[in-house]
Structure formats: structure tokens, C-alpha cells
Design a protein around this motif. Structure first.
Motif, short mmCIF file in Angstrom:
data_model
loop_
_atom_site.label_atom_id
_atom_site.label_comp_id
_atom_site.label_asym_id
_atom_site.label_seq_id
_atom_site.Cartn_x
_atom_site.Cartn_y
_atom_site.Cartn_z
N VAL A 66 24.96 27.75 20.80
CA VAL A 66 25.62 26.85 19.85
C VAL A 66 25.65 25.46 20.46
O VAL A 66 26.33 25.23 21.46
CB VAL A 66 27.06 27.32 19.54
CG1 VAL A 66 27.73 26.37 18.54
CG2 VAL A 66 27.05 28.74 19.00
N PRO A 67 24.92 24.49 19.92
CA PRO A 67 24.79 23.16 20.55
C PRO A 67 26.01 22.27 20.34
O PRO A 67 25.91 21.16 19.81
CB PRO A 67 23.53 22.59 19.87
CG PRO A 67 23.55 23.20 18.52
CD PRO A 67 24.09 24.59 18.69
N LEU A 68 27.16 22.79 20.71
CA LEU A 68 28.41 22.05 20.58
C LEU A 68 29.20 22.15 21.88
O LEU A 68 29.12 23.16 22.59
CB LEU A 68 29.26 22.60 19.43
CG LEU A 68 28.63 22.62 18.04
CD1 LEU A 68 29.53 23.36 17.06
CD2 LEU A 68 28.35 21.20 17.55
N ASN A 69 29.97 21.12 22.19
CA ASN A 69 30.83 21.12 23.36
C ASN A 69 32.29 21.00 22.94
O ASN A 69 32.63 20.17 22.10
CB ASN A 69 30.50 19.95 24.29
CG ASN A 69 29.12 20.10 24.93
OD1 ASN A 69 28.67 21.21 25.20
ND2 ASN A 69 28.46 18.98 25.16
N LEU A 70 33.13 21.84 23.54
CA LEU A 70 34.57 21.74 23.35
C LEU A 70 35.16 21.24 24.67
O LEU A 70 35.01 21.89 25.71
CB LEU A 70 35.19 23.09 22.98
CG LEU A 70 35.20 23.49 21.49
CD1 LEU A 70 33.77 23.74 21.03
CD2 LEU A 70 36.05 24.73 21.29
N ASP B 138 28.81 16.85 19.65
CA ASP B 138 27.47 17.41 19.49
C ASP B 138 26.76 17.42 20.85
O ASP B 138 26.86 16.46 21.62
CB ASP B 138 26.68 16.55 18.49
CG ASP B 138 25.38 17.20 18.08
OD1 ASP B 138 25.25 18.43 18.27
OD2 ASP B 138 24.51 16.48 17.56
N ARG B 139 26.07 18.50 21.16
CA ARG B 139 25.32 18.59 22.40
C ARG B 139 23.85 18.32 22.09
O ARG B 139 23.18 19.13 21.45
CB ARG B 139 25.47 19.97 23.03
CG ARG B 139 24.86 20.06 24.44
CD ARG B 139 24.79 21.49 24.92
NE ARG B 139 26.02 22.21 24.65
CZ ARG B 139 26.07 23.50 24.37
NH1 ARG B 139 24.94 24.20 24.27
NH2 ARG B 139 27.22 24.10 24.14
N VAL B 140 23.36 17.17 22.53
CA VAL B 140 21.98 16.78 22.26
C VAL B 140 21.30 16.44 23.57
O VAL B 140 21.94 16.20 24.60
CB VAL B 140 21.92 15.56 21.31
CG1 VAL B 140 22.51 15.91 19.95
CG2 VAL B 140 22.67 14.37 21.91
N LEU B 141 19.97 16.43 23.52
CA LEU B 141 19.19 16.04 24.69
C LEU B 141 19.41 14.56 24.98
O LEU B 141 19.69 13.76 24.08
CB LEU B 141 17.71 16.32 24.46
CG LEU B 141 17.31 17.79 24.28
CD1 LEU B 141 15.84 17.90 23.94
CD2 LEU B 141 17.65 18.59 25.54
N GLU B 142 19.28 14.22 26.26
CA GLU B 142 19.51 12.82 26.67
C GLU B 142 18.56 11.90 25.89
O GLU B 142 17.37 12.16 25.76
CB GLU B 142 19.28 12.69 28.17
CG GLU B 142 19.63 11.33 28.71
CD GLU B 142 19.51 11.24 30.22
OE1 GLU B 142 19.66 10.14 30.75
OE2 GLU B 142 19.25 12.29 30.85
N GLY B 143 19.13 10.82 25.37
CA GLY B 143 18.35 9.84 24.63
C GLY B 143 18.37 10.05 23.13
O GLY B 143 17.98 9.14 22.38
#
Length: 339
Positions: free
Chosen positions: A248-252, A277-282
Motif C-alpha cells: 500500500v503506497p501510503l505512509n502513516l 502519499d509514498r512516491v519515488l523520489e522526484g
């Protein structure tokens, strides 16, 4: 010298037996010496064998061995225990206890616990004035199960891990604990930099890191502090926490709230956190950070359910409500959003 003496109960059982009991006083001295071997026992009691020695005005000393006491699957033995008198009418003792059997909520096998302490002149007992290593082959409690572990326990500010003087008290601290085990069929890894256990009172853990489940579906949790108290249910609070699942590409983050554990179910209530939201750098996040207040979560076996309302972090404007369901054993789950 008394070669043998025996005290028996009315049923003929040996309650106390003495052998090679001797009293002597070397010529030209006023100091006598008393020494001998003994054995105690009786109905439903383990046998204790040992030897005692006392010379003149010196304190009494003894070495004991407590035969295994067995009741069903429960077993307790103290194969070696030394006892010596100290100043003021107290006694110091040192040895090792070995036990297997039932504990609250589960069982333990091949437990080895150092038994080092003193008995005061009033009968008060203090155990564990120095750090000790506790070992066991397996431990299960409620839905948790761990294999062989060694734990270093130390006394807290009171100077004794266990004390009894009309009432029982515990004051135990430990550093650098790490466990690998099973939680209701799912693997669990758990580590903490420090633990404090007190009774009456509760417990406190610092720098907690835990992973429940396998691979990308594992739930990973960290907390700067987690505390609890024992009662009808185990309950407490946590602060400075984070949670995530790789799938799950989310951070708590900034997690805090209250928790209870009863009847094998973990409930988290009144929780608050920041969701990002957890995304790749940039890359640009798909949404702005959201805040949650009053979130709840239930872990029942391998099933996780959670719900919360989410507000825009900067303005506080309501954005959505979320209901999540996830199965740790299969890695499957769902999320329902109402905008």
C-alpha cells in the motif's frame, strides 16, 4: 555424632531425616561446630536434601537441592541452592530455578531463572539485586508464541527485581530486546531499546519496532513510546508512531492513540495520524497530506479492520472517510472511500 534420625508423620511418611549429625568443640577452644545432612518431604511436597554447617558464632550456611515438583504438565525444580546467614539475622541465597508448565494465557518450557536474593529477619524477601540472564526454550501467551530466547533483566530504582514484604512488588528493566515468533499464525518480529515493568503499575517500552506478516503484505509499526497497565484487559497508549505496508503506497506518521487487548483481540481507539502519499523520489505526490483524528483499528486473528475520517492537513476541511479490511494470511484486502 548421630548417624541417623527420622521424624515421620502419622501415616508413616518421612517429614524430616538427619544423617551424620555432629557436634564438636576442639580442645582448648570455646567454639563448637554443628554440621549434618538433612532431607525433608511429605505429602504433595518436593523433597529437599542438603547439608548445613555452623562453626562457633559464625552464621549458619547450607547447600540445598529441591527435587522436581511435578503436577500434570507443570514442573519446578531448584537443583542447587546455597544459603548463608548474614549480619542482622538475615539470610542470603543463590541458585537456579528450572520450570516448565502453564502461565497466564499460555505456557513456558525449559525456563531457567537465577534465584539470588535475601530473606530479612522479618521474613521479607528481595530477589534480583543484580542483572540476570533468563532463558527459555519456548513461550506462548495468548496469541503470541516465541522460540528459544535469552533475556537480560536488571533491577530498577528500587534495587530489587522482586520484593515481598506483606505485598508483592516488581521493578524490572531491560535493554535491547529482540524477539522472532508467531502471532496467531502470522510471523512477528519485535524489538525495543528499553522495557520497564512494575507491579503495582504496568509497563513502558521505548523505540519499538514490529513487523507482523510476511513479505510486502507485512504491517510494519514503530513507536517512540508504548505503555500499558494490567487489569481485566491489557490497555495503554502509544506516541510518536509510524505504520506502513509495502503493498500500500501510503505512509502513516505522527501516530498516537489508545489500545486495549482482551479476548485475543487488539483494539486501537482515539488514534490520530498524518497520511501521506509514498512516491519515488522526484515524483509529485498524488494528494496533499491528510490528518486523521478519532481513528479506530481492530486486529482479530489475521483480520485487520480500520476506519477514520480524513481532513486536509493545512485547512482542516473534511476530504473523505475510509474503511479498510485486510487479511494477513492471504495478503488480500480492500479500502472503501466516501468523498
Amino acid at each position: 555424632v548421630v548417624l541417623e534420625a527420622r521424624l515421620e508423620s502419622t501415616s508413616g511418611e518421612t517429614v524430616l531425616a538427619l544423617s551424620r549429625l555432629s557436634w564438636s568443640r576442639p580442645e582448648g577452644t570455646t567454639h563448637a561446630r554443628l554440621a549434618g545432612n538433612f532431607l525433608t518431604g511429605g505429602a504433595d511436597m518436593p523433597q529437599i536434601t542438603g547439608r548445613f554447617d555452623q562453626a562457633g558464632s559464625a552464621p549458619l550456611s547450607a547447600r540445598l537441592s529441591v527435587a522436581p515438583f511435578i503436577e500434570g504438565a507443570n514442573r519446578l525444580a531448584i537443583p542447587n541452592l546455597s544459603l548463608r546467614g548474614v549480619q542482622g539475622g538475615a539470610f542470603a541465597f543463590a541458585g537456579m530455578a528450572k520450570a516448565s508448565g502453564a502461565i497466564p494465557g499460555g505456557s513456558i518450557s525449559a525456563l531457567q531463572v537465577p534465584v539470588n536474593g535475601r530473606i530479612g529477619p522479618r521474613g521479607d524477601v528481595r530477589l534480583g539485586a543484580a542483572c540476570e540472564m533468563i532463558r527459555f526454550a519456548s513461550l506462548s501467551a495468548y496469541d503470541l508464541a516465541f522460540e528459544a530466547q535469552s533475556i537480560r533483566l536488571c533491577p530498577g530504582a528500587s534495587g530489587a527485581m522482586v520484593a515481598y514484604d506483606e505485598e508483592l512488588s516488581l521493578d524490572i528493566v531491560s535493554e535491547g530486546l529482540a524477539f522472532t515468533g508467531d502471532f496467531d499464525g502470522s510471523p512477528i518480529d519485535f524489538a525495543t531499546s528499553g522495557v520497564r515493568l512494575s507491579y503495582p503499575g504496568g509497563f513502558a517500552l521505548t523505540d519499538v519496532a514490529a513487523a507482523l506478516g510476511e513479505g510486502d503484505s507485512a504491517v510494519r509499526f514503530t513507536s517512540a513510546g508504548l505503555s500499558g497497565v494490567f487489569g481485566d484487559a491489557i490497555s495503554g497508549e502509544f506516541v510518536g508512531a509510524t505504520a506502513r505496508m509495502e503493498v500500500v503506497p501510503l505512509n502513516l506518521t505522527e501516530l498516537a492513540g489508545s489500545w486495549t487487548y482482551t479476548d485475543s483481540v487488539l483494539n486501537v481507539t482515539q488514534a490520530r495520524f498524518t497520511l501521506t502519499d509514498r512516491v519515488l523520489e522526484g515524483l509529485t505526490p498524488r494528494f496533499n497530506p491528510l490528518n486523521s483524528v478519532g481513528a479506530s483499528l481492530t486486529l482479530d486473528g489475521n483480520s485487520i479492520t480500520a476506519s477514520t475520517a480524513l481532513d486536509h492537513k493545512e485547512t482542516g476541511v473534511p476530504v473523505t472517510t475510509v474503511r479498510i479490511a485486510h487479511d494477513l494470511s492471504s495478503g488480500e484486502g480492500s479500502a472503501r472511500l466516501a468523498v
